[in-house]
Design a protein around this motif. Sequence first.
Motif, PDB file in Angstrom:
ATOM      1  N   LEU A 113      -8.883   0.041   1.150  1.00 12.97           N
ATOM      2  CA  LEU A 113      -8.870   0.777   2.602  1.00 12.97           C
ATOM      3  C   LEU A 113      -7.767   2.046   2.346  1.00 12.97           C
ATOM      4  CD1 LEU A 113      -8.451  -2.305   5.117  1.00 12.97           C
ATOM      5  CD2 LEU A 113     -10.259  -0.629   4.939  1.00 12.97           C
ATOM      6  N   ALA A 150     -11.294  13.344   5.948  1.00 14.64           N
ATOM      7  CA  ALA A 150      -9.917  13.670   6.226  1.00 14.64           C
ATOM      8  C   ALA A 150     -10.015  14.791   7.533  1.00 14.64           C
ATOM      9  CB  ALA A 150      -9.129  13.917   5.258  1.00 14.64           C
ATOM     10  N   HIS A 198      -0.780  10.614  12.961  1.00  8.36           N
ATOM     11  CA  HIS A 198      -0.563  10.589  11.547  1.00  8.36           C
ATOM     12  C   HIS A 198      -1.659  10.129  10.792  1.00  8.36           C
ATOM     13  CE1 HIS A 198       4.109   9.999  12.531  1.00  8.36           C
ATOM     14  NE2 HIS A 198       3.387   9.588  13.574  1.00  8.36           N
ATOM     15  N   ASN A 199      -1.663  10.430   9.668  1.00  6.62           N
ATOM     16  CA  ASN A 199      -2.889  10.028   8.693  1.00  6.62           C
ATOM     17  C   ASN A 199      -2.385  10.239   7.271  1.00  6.62           C
ATOM     18  OD1 ASN A 199      -5.146   9.413   7.504  1.00  6.62           O
ATOM     19  ND2 ASN A 199      -6.449  11.355   8.079  1.00  6.62           N
ATOM     20  N   TYR A 200      -2.453   8.938   6.775  1.00  2.00           N
ATOM     21  CA  TYR A 200      -2.042   8.762   5.160  1.00  2.00           C
ATOM     22  C   TYR A 200      -3.023   8.510   4.395  1.00  2.00           C
ATOM     23  CZ  TYR A 200       2.771   9.179   6.864  1.00  2.00           C
ATOM     24  OH  TYR A 200       3.902   9.442   7.446  1.00  2.00           O
ATOM     25  N   ALA A 201      -3.066   8.779   3.088  1.00  4.77           N
ATOM     26  CA  ALA A 201      -4.016   8.266   2.077  1.00  4.77           C
ATOM     27  C   ALA A 201      -3.054   7.302   1.356  1.00  4.77           C
ATOM     28  CB  ALA A 201      -4.189   9.329   1.078  1.00  4.77           C
ATOM     29  N   ARG A 202      -3.784   6.152   1.165  1.00  5.96           N
ATOM     30  CA  ARG A 202      -2.973   5.113   0.465  1.00  5.96           C
ATOM     31  C   ARG A 202      -3.690   4.637  -0.688  1.00  5.96           C
ATOM     32  NH1 ARG A 202       1.497   3.534   3.166  1.00  5.96           N
ATOM     33  NH2 ARG A 202       1.683   4.522   5.157  1.00  5.96           N
ATOM     34  N   ASP A 203      -2.966   3.927  -1.643  1.00  2.00           N
ATOM     35  CA  ASP A 203      -3.818   3.472  -2.921  1.00  2.00           C
ATOM     36  C   ASP A 203      -4.247   1.786  -2.475  1.00  2.00           C
ATOM     37  OD1 ASP A 203      -1.295   2.275  -2.871  1.00  2.00           O
ATOM     38  OD2 ASP A 203      -1.019   2.672  -4.948  1.00  2.00           O
ATOM     39  N   ASN A 243      -8.602  14.089  11.177  1.00  2.99           N
ATOM     40  CA  ASN A 243      -7.532  14.967  11.779  1.00  2.99           C
ATOM     41  C   ASN A 243      -8.112  16.013  12.810  1.00  2.99           C
ATOM     42  OD1 ASN A 243      -6.245  13.574   9.768  1.00  2.99           O
ATOM     43  ND2 ASN A 243      -6.083  15.375   8.322  1.00  2.99           N
ATOM     44  N   ALA A 244      -9.273  16.291  12.933  1.00  2.00           N
ATOM     45  CA  ALA A 244      -9.675  17.345  13.937  1.00  2.00           C
ATOM     46  C   ALA A 244      -9.725  16.708  15.537  1.00  2.00           C
ATOM     47  CB  ALA A 244     -11.270  17.564  13.806  1.00  2.00           C
ATOM     48  N   HIS A 245      -9.300  15.264  15.455  1.00  3.43           N
ATOM     49  CA  HIS A 245      -8.965  14.685  16.826  1.00  3.43           C
ATOM     50  C   HIS A 245      -7.709  14.933  17.067  1.00  3.43           C
ATOM     51  CE1 HIS A 245     -13.034  12.530  17.259  1.00  3.43           C
ATOM     52  NE2 HIS A 245     -13.205  12.612  15.940  1.00  3.43           N
ATOM     53  N   PHE A 296     -13.854  12.157   0.479  1.00  2.00           N
ATOM     54  CA  PHE A 296     -12.170  11.940   1.001  1.00  2.00           C
ATOM     55  C   PHE A 296     -11.547  13.198   1.918  1.00  2.00           C
ATOM     56  CE2 PHE A 296      -8.085  11.145   1.443  1.00  2.00           C
ATOM     57  CZ  PHE A 296      -7.646   9.661   1.711  1.00  2.00           C
ATOM     58  N   GLU A 297     -12.060  14.334   1.477  1.00  5.37           N
ATOM     59  CA  GLU A 297     -11.313  15.604   1.963  1.00  5.37           C
ATOM     60  C   GLU A 297     -12.268  15.702   3.347  1.00  5.37           C
ATOM     61  OE1 GLU A 297      -8.637  16.846   1.094  1.00  5.37           O
ATOM     62  OE2 GLU A 297      -8.695  15.429  -0.649  1.00  5.37           O
ATOM     63  N   LEU A 336       0.879  -1.203  -0.139  1.00  5.91           N
ATOM     64  CA  LEU A 336      -0.085   0.000  -0.173  1.00  5.91           C
ATOM     65  C   LEU A 336       0.847   1.010  -0.015  1.00  5.91           C
ATOM     66  CD1 LEU A 336      -1.873  -2.367   1.216  1.00  5.91           C
ATOM     67  CD2 LEU A 336      -2.988  -0.566   2.568  1.00  5.91           C
ATOM     68  N   TYR A 337       0.949   2.111  -1.049  1.00  7.58           N
ATOM     69  CA  TYR A 337       1.721   3.182  -1.185  1.00  7.58           C
ATOM     70  C   TYR A 337       1.013   4.358  -0.737  1.00  7.58           C
ATOM     71  CZ  TYR A 337       5.145   0.735  -4.257  1.00  7.58           C
ATOM     72  OH  TYR A 337       6.003   0.009  -4.706  1.00  7.58           O
ATOM     73  N   SER A 338       1.755   5.175   0.162  1.00  7.10           N
ATOM     74  CA  SER A 338       0.962   6.396   0.492  1.00  7.10           C
ATOM     75  C   SER A 338       1.141   7.403  -0.501  1.00  7.10           C
ATOM     76  CB  SER A 338       1.744   6.987   1.707  1.00  7.10           C
ATOM     77  OG  SER A 338       3.036   7.520   1.489  1.00  7.10           O
ATOM     78  N   THR A 339       0.097   7.891  -0.850  1.00 12.39           N
ATOM     79  CA  THR A 339      -0.147   8.896  -1.900  1.00 12.39           C
ATOM     80  C   THR A 339      -0.328  10.189  -1.349  1.00 12.39           C
ATOM     81  OG1 THR A 339      -2.495   8.413  -1.682  1.00 12.39           O
ATOM     82  CG2 THR A 339      -1.622   7.327  -3.282  1.00 12.39           C
ATOM     83  N   ARG A 340      -0.449  10.519  -0.070  1.00 12.89           N
ATOM     84  CA  ARG A 340      -0.506  11.894   0.471  1.00 12.89           C
ATOM     85  C   ARG A 340      -0.326  11.692   2.191  1.00 12.89           C
ATOM     86  NH1 ARG A 340      -5.023  15.477   0.114  1.00 12.89           N
ATOM     87  NH2 ARG A 340      -6.421  13.979  -0.462  1.00 12.89           N
ATOM     88  N   ILE A 341       0.268  12.507   2.823  1.00  9.97           N
ATOM     89  CA  ILE A 341       0.335  12.768   3.973  1.00  9.97           C
ATOM     90  C   ILE A 341      -1.181  13.669   4.405  1.00  9.97           C
ATOM     91  CG2 ILE A 341       1.343  13.492   6.326  1.00  9.97           C
ATOM     92  CD1 ILE A 341       3.994  13.149   4.773  1.00  9.97           C
ATOM     93  N   LEU A 342      -1.866  13.213   5.144  1.00 11.08           N
ATOM     94  CA  LEU A 342      -3.099  14.123   5.660  1.00 11.08           C
ATOM     95  C   LEU A 342      -2.632  14.565   6.750  1.00 11.08           C
ATOM     96  CD1 LEU A 342      -5.615  11.274   4.627  1.00 11.08           C
ATOM     97  CD2 LEU A 342      -4.906  13.616   3.136  1.00 11.08           C
ATOM     98  N   LYS A 343      -2.043  14.182   7.716  1.00 13.38           N
ATOM     99  CA  LYS A 343      -1.295  14.770   9.041  1.00 13.38           C
ATOM    100  C   LYS A 343      -0.363  14.107   9.452  1.00 13.38           C
ATOM    101  CE  LYS A 343      -3.537  15.941  13.473  1.00 13.38           C
ATOM    102  NZ  LYS A 343      -4.748  15.783  14.486  1.00 13.38           N
ATOM    103  N   LYS A 344       0.482  14.756  10.111  1.00 17.78           N
ATOM    104  CA  LYS A 344       1.777  14.423  10.755  1.00 17.78           C
ATOM    105  C   LYS A 344       2.187  15.500  11.853  1.00 17.78           C
ATOM    106  CE  LYS A 344       6.195  12.177  10.268  1.00 17.78           C
ATOM    107  NZ  LYS A 344       7.174  11.704   9.039  1.00 17.78           N
ATOM    108  N   THR A 345       1.818  15.072  12.960  1.00 18.78           N
ATOM    109  CA  THR A 345       2.278  15.760  14.316  1.00 18.78           C
ATOM    110  C   THR A 345       2.966  14.962  15.153  1.00 18.78           C
ATOM    111  OG1 THR A 345       0.203  14.982  15.365  1.00 18.78           O
ATOM    112  CG2 THR A 345       0.113  17.283  14.142  1.00 18.78           C
ATOM    113  N   TRP A 400      -5.497   5.916   6.116  1.00 19.27           N
ATOM    114  CA  TRP A 400      -4.622   4.950   7.471  1.00 19.27           C
ATOM    115  C   TRP A 400      -4.220   5.736   8.342  1.00 19.27           C
ATOM    116  CZ3 TRP A 400      -3.884  -0.594   7.730  1.00 19.27           C
ATOM    117  CH2 TRP A 400      -4.448  -1.373   6.671  1.00 19.27           C
TER     118      TRP A 400
END
Lengths: 166, 149
Positions: free
Chosen positions: B103, B84, B95-100, B88-90, B80-81, A151-160, B106
């Motif tokens: 599912l 997300a 960390h939160n990643y979009a994966r192809d 992310n508001a929590h 999706f947005e 499963l490749y990551s396509t975007r970082i949505l959050k990283k704190t 993540w």
Amino acid sequence: MNRTAPPPPVDAEDRRLIKAMQGGLPLVPRPYHALAETLGLAPEETMARLRRMLADGIIRRIGAVPNHYRLGYTANGMTVWDVADDAVAAAGSAVGALAFVSHCYQRPRHLPLWPYNLFAMVHGRSRDEVERRVAEIAELLDDRSRAHAVLYSTRILKKTGLRLAD
Amino acid sequence: MDDIDRRIVNALQDPDAFPVSERPYAEAARALGLEEADLIARLRRMCADGLLSRFGPLFDAERLGGAVTLAAMSVPEDRFEVVADLVNAHPEVAHNYARDHPLNMWFVVAAADPERVRPVLDAIAQETGLSVHDMPKLEEFYIGLRLAV
């Protein structure tokens, strides 16, 4: 449900110190002294607390936390494998020992949707590089792995990183 | 990023490279053949430029008495947005990643209080109307993120 929790490994002063360091260590010549001053602690006590937390593994390390993407590691593959439960410990140890694997964990399956129980994170500068590494893992696991996916990551949505709630 | 920056990033991922001492940057700089002020200035710049997420400690949430889990969701592309943003508001979502993959979202939930993890997953399921698949770590075989740059 009322479980008996083990005593917390850190006290209130440790937690104040951890919170003060969550965004990073001050980039000044005497960073631990700067932290101590902020918190109203003695520098020696501050350093002793940090040394103890390092020795106990509460702090894994102090140092550079690279941003993979900005450093050219744009292919970030979460490889997942379906390994028989009685073989997963040996398989996980072998995969975790590979130099290019940064994390290796056993996690639960979610059947029928998700048959995979062994997770190994592989970072590369290209998908070709990750694919070569996946092939190495596949070869190492051989018939111990019944199926796998990347499963490749396509975007970082959050990283704190970890933050303690206030 | 020049060769000196690369040497700094490679060296300072090592668990023992950065001491707890009065002048830790001076000691680390000496081992790298640099001046203390140069090392500090380069680390400042690499943090400001986003090459480093930060410079400082990496904590083990579980040894801290907290809990961490990995969770996955199948999110419809057209939502999706929005989803997300809800996830992310929590503040417990680290960390939160979009994966192809089917599912396709993540995220890691980390809480100082282990009892907080399940309610956060439940709240995300409630807010999004989607199934949240909880995949906690059962066994750790290796962790040692180290990138050669």
